[in-house]
Scaffold this active site. Structure first.
Site, PDB file in Angstrom:
ATOM      1  N   CYS A 105      37.081  14.666  22.056  1.00 54.26           N
ATOM      2  CA  CYS A 105      38.060  13.577  22.122  1.00 54.26           C
ATOM      3  C   CYS A 105      37.546  12.441  23.013  1.00 54.26           C
ATOM      4  CB  CYS A 105      39.390  14.142  22.589  1.00 54.26           C
ATOM      5  SG  CYS A 105      40.753  13.083  22.202  1.00 54.26           S
ATOM      6  N   HIS A 123      40.533  18.630  18.896  1.00 51.50           N
ATOM      7  CA  HIS A 123      40.392  19.600  19.986  1.00 51.50           C
ATOM      8  C   HIS A 123      40.065  20.994  19.433  1.00 51.50           C
ATOM      9  CE1 HIS A 123      41.763  17.121  23.357  1.00 51.50           C
ATOM     10  NE2 HIS A 123      42.421  16.468  22.415  1.00 51.50           N
ATOM     11  N   GLU A 178      39.433  23.570  21.043  1.00 51.39           N
ATOM     12  CA  GLU A 178      39.883  24.626  21.959  1.00 51.39           C
ATOM     13  C   GLU A 178      41.314  25.077  21.726  1.00 51.39           C
ATOM     14  OE1 GLU A 178      39.250  21.528  22.630  1.00 51.39           O
ATOM     15  OE2 GLU A 178      40.613  20.648  24.093  1.00 51.39           O
ATOM     16  N   SER A 203      49.280  42.389  48.419  1.00 51.51           N
ATOM     17  CA  SER A 203      50.639  41.877  48.255  1.00 51.51           C
ATOM     18  C   SER A 203      51.415  42.688  47.228  1.00 51.51           C
ATOM     19  CB  SER A 203      50.564  40.435  47.774  1.00 51.51           C
ATOM     20  OG  SER A 203      50.048  40.413  46.454  1.00 51.51           O
ATOM     21  N   GLY A 204      50.740  43.598  46.549  1.00 50.51           N
ATOM     22  CA  GLY A 204      51.395  44.305  45.454  1.00 50.51           C
ATOM     23  C   GLY A 204      51.105  43.617  44.128  1.00 50.51           C
ATOM     24  N   GLY A 205      50.605  42.391  44.183  1.00 47.68           N
ATOM     25  CA  GLY A 205      50.334  41.633  42.961  1.00 47.68           C
ATOM     26  C   GLY A 205      48.978  41.971  42.355  1.00 47.68           C
ATOM     27  N   VAL A 206      48.738  41.384  41.174  1.00 43.91           N
ATOM     28  CA  VAL A 206      47.528  41.696  40.418  1.00 43.91           C
ATOM     29  C   VAL A 206      46.259  41.250  41.158  1.00 43.91           C
ATOM     30  CG1 VAL A 206      46.321  41.300  38.236  1.00 43.91           C
ATOM     31  CG2 VAL A 206      48.790  41.353  38.275  1.00 43.91           C
ATOM     32  N   ASP A 207      46.256  40.004  41.658  1.00 42.93           N
ATOM     33  CA  ASP A 207      45.017  39.439  42.174  1.00 42.93           C
ATOM     34  C   ASP A 207      44.498  40.191  43.401  1.00 42.93           C
ATOM     35  OD1 ASP A 207      45.538  37.660  40.201  1.00 42.93           O
ATOM     36  OD2 ASP A 207      46.193  36.047  41.518  1.00 42.93           O
ATOM     37  N   SER A 208      45.365  40.377  44.386  1.00 43.45           N
ATOM     38  CA  SER A 208      44.870  41.036  45.597  1.00 43.45           C
ATOM     39  C   SER A 208      44.504  42.492  45.288  1.00 43.45           C
ATOM     40  CB  SER A 208      45.880  40.942  46.739  1.00 43.45           C
ATOM     41  OG  SER A 208      47.053  41.639  46.439  1.00 43.45           O
ATOM     42  N   SER A 209      45.196  43.115  44.351  1.00 46.97           N
ATOM     43  CA  SER A 209      44.898  44.521  44.032  1.00 46.97           C
ATOM     44  C   SER A 209      43.527  44.647  43.358  1.00 46.97           C
ATOM     45  CB  SER A 209      45.957  45.118  43.105  1.00 46.97           C
ATOM     46  OG  SER A 209      47.236  44.887  43.617  1.00 46.97           O
TER      47      SER A 209
END
Ligand code: XMP
Length: 509
Positions: A79, A167, A169, A221-227
């Site tokens: 584009c 586009h 994508e 934190s219990g969340g996905v990223d830190s785990s």
């Protein structure tokens, strides 16, 4: 060095989508601001120029010189990126005040061209542009057209320079992924070897080298990223990883105990710290949302810092920062460059004066989940809804008391369990309950009541930046509403939030 594609970002809403498609095609890529033109490097296999909210004719439109880039790398312009490529070599275009937006179909396509191999005539593509190329320089040639746009795709003859007006994508460009794959494989000669497993191996090896025998501390934190960050580090350095999980008293009901058990089950070296009283004490009488956030944030930093200092000789602070938090974003109000800060853990590294290690820094959220699942982490952790750092603290509107936390935890538990039992949990992106700072009149048995109102919220989203309210079935809402009112003492009314973001936000505070 890893084979890399660089995506130069001119501020398009689709830039991250280009990156995700390239990664889905097993090629590692990075997004850089448009003015950071890469110097010639062996491992950089090609460069993609993104779209932009600007017209190439706008005052202040980003117009970096691309001459060197074209000499050094295969380039694909999308584009705005395509227009820039051609403009520099003398293309002409018309600037329309109306943006052409939506579906179109490719009529003519040059199958001989390496970018267009296998693309079918009639293939649907997604257009979104204001400027249209009307005349190509002599050295260029169209490789695709639609009914309305003669130059829907072009290349610089016998050079590895390509442009697409549509586009590739976006999902609505049906063969867009094939075109991107053609670019990566036929043009850039990428080997498509970037996979979650290769990422795990490379990243574990890298961490072993980087950290040696040093100790690392990480806040879970219990969340996905830190785990997932913890699991990767655990693979690399085992018991030298010290995790801290703080109970701020604003978690979901029983979450502290359950999550702690889960972490221990995964073999992590984790210390649970009960700081409920301290948080509640510091929050006493605070009502302003930003003030509450600040108090929760700074109390967390204090507790974490104290705990971390109990670990002898710890040198590194690990964080679960992911790619969208670190992409240098291009401001659409001008070609200035701003950097997003990570609102979860802001201030922690400064206070702790430690070196920072961020194993997920290059990954998108969905890739973090894939890595987590390849590391055999339980689905329970990987598919958990996002939950804000300040927790229920910003879902109890106004001041926070232990009694209000109790009420909201019970409501939230009935709601979330209800979503799970009815197979709705995985269909919404985030859900939660909000305790409103008002009472309303009700009648229970023969008695008039004057009690709390709670709001339920559920949204669909991909990144939390925009969100639509989830159309949960009426039967479910009816059942949950009566469950909550019957079972949670102190609540006599339930409402459902039907606002989208924007203009509303996901959280109420
Ligand atoms: P909003 O309310 O801004 O939320 O639409 C977007 C996403 O961010 C989460 N959120 C936070 N996360 N600290 C966090 O760690 C915060 O202060 C915070 N505020 C909002 C929200 O839950 C949603 O996923």
């Amino acid at each position: 060095m890893e084979e890399t594609i660089i995506i130069l970002d001119f501020g398009s809403q689709y830039t991250q989508l280009i990156a995700r498609r390239v990664r889905e095609l097993n090629v590692y890529c990075e997004i850089h601001p448009f003015n950071k033109i890469p110097e010639k490097k062996e491992n950089i296999k090609g460069v993609i120029l993104s779209g932009s909210p600007f017209s190439v004719y706008d005052k202040g439109a980003p117009r970096p010189n691309l001459k060197e880039l074209k000499k050094n790398y295969p380039v694909l312009g999308v584009c705005y990126g395509a227009q820039l490529l051609a403009l520099e070599d003398g293309a002409e275009m018309i600037h329309s005040t109306i943006r052409e937006y939506g579906r179109a179909n490719i009529g003519y396509v040059n199958y001989e061209n390496p970018l267009m191999k296998g693309v079918s005539s009639g293939s649907q593509v997604w257009m979104s542009h204001g400027d249209t190329i009307t005349h190509l320089p002599k050295t260029y040639e169209p490789i695709a057209s639609t009914e309305d746009v003669q130059v829907a795709g072009f290349w610089m003859k016998d050079h590895n320079i390509f442009g697409l007006q549509f586009h590739p994508e976006v999902y609505h460009s049906v063969e867009g992924k094939l075109i991107l794959e053609n670019y990566l494989v036929n043009v850039c000669k990428c080997s498509q070897s970037w996979t979650p497993i290769s990422f795990i191996e490379d990243s574990v090896n890298g961490l072993v080298k980087q950290l040696g025998n040093d100790k690392v501390v990480l806040g879970l934190s219990g969340g996905v990223d830190s785990s997932v960050a913890a699991m990767l580090l655990h693979r690399a350095i085992g018991k030298n990883l010290h995790c801290i999980f703080v109970d701020n008293g604003l978690l979901r009901k029983n979450e502290f105990e359950t999550v702690l058990q889960q972490y221990e089950g995964l073999g992590l070296n984790v210390k649970g710290v009960d700081a409920k009283e301290r948080f509640l004490g510091n929050l006493k009488e605070a009502t302003d949302p930003e003030k509450k956030r600040k108090i929760i944030g700074s109390t967390f930093i204090d507790v974490f810092d104290e705990e971390a200092h109990k670990i002898k000789d710890v040198k590194w602070l690990a964080q679960g920062t992911i790619y969208p938090d670190v992409i240098e974003s291009v401001s659409v109000n001008g070609p200035s460059v701003t950097i997003k800060s990570h609102h979860n853990v802001g201030g922690l590294p400064a206070k702790m004066k430690m070196k920072v290690v961020e194993p997920l820094r290059t990954l998108f959220k969905d890739e973090v989940r894939v890595i987590g699942s390849a590391l055999k982490m339980p689905k329970d952790i990987l598919s958990r809804h996002p939950f804000p750092g300040p927790g229920l603290g910003i879902r109890i509107l106004g001041d926070i008391t232990a009694e209000k936390v109790r009420i909201l935890q019970e409501v939230d538990q009935l709601y979330i369990e209800g979503l799970k039992k009815n197979d709705l949990y995985d269909k919404v992106w985030q859900a939660g309950a909000i305790l409103l700072p008002i009472q309303s009149v009700g009648v229970m048995g023969d008695e008039r009541t004057y009690e709390n109102v709670v709001a339920l919220r559920a949204v669909g989203s991909t990144d939390g930046m925009t969100a639509d309210w989830s159309h949960l079935p009426y039967e479910f809402l009816a059942k949950i509403s009566s469950d909550i009112i019957n079972k949670v003492k102190g609540v006599n009314r339930v409402v459902y939030d039907i606002s989208s973001k924007p203009p509303s936000t996901i959280e109420w505070e």
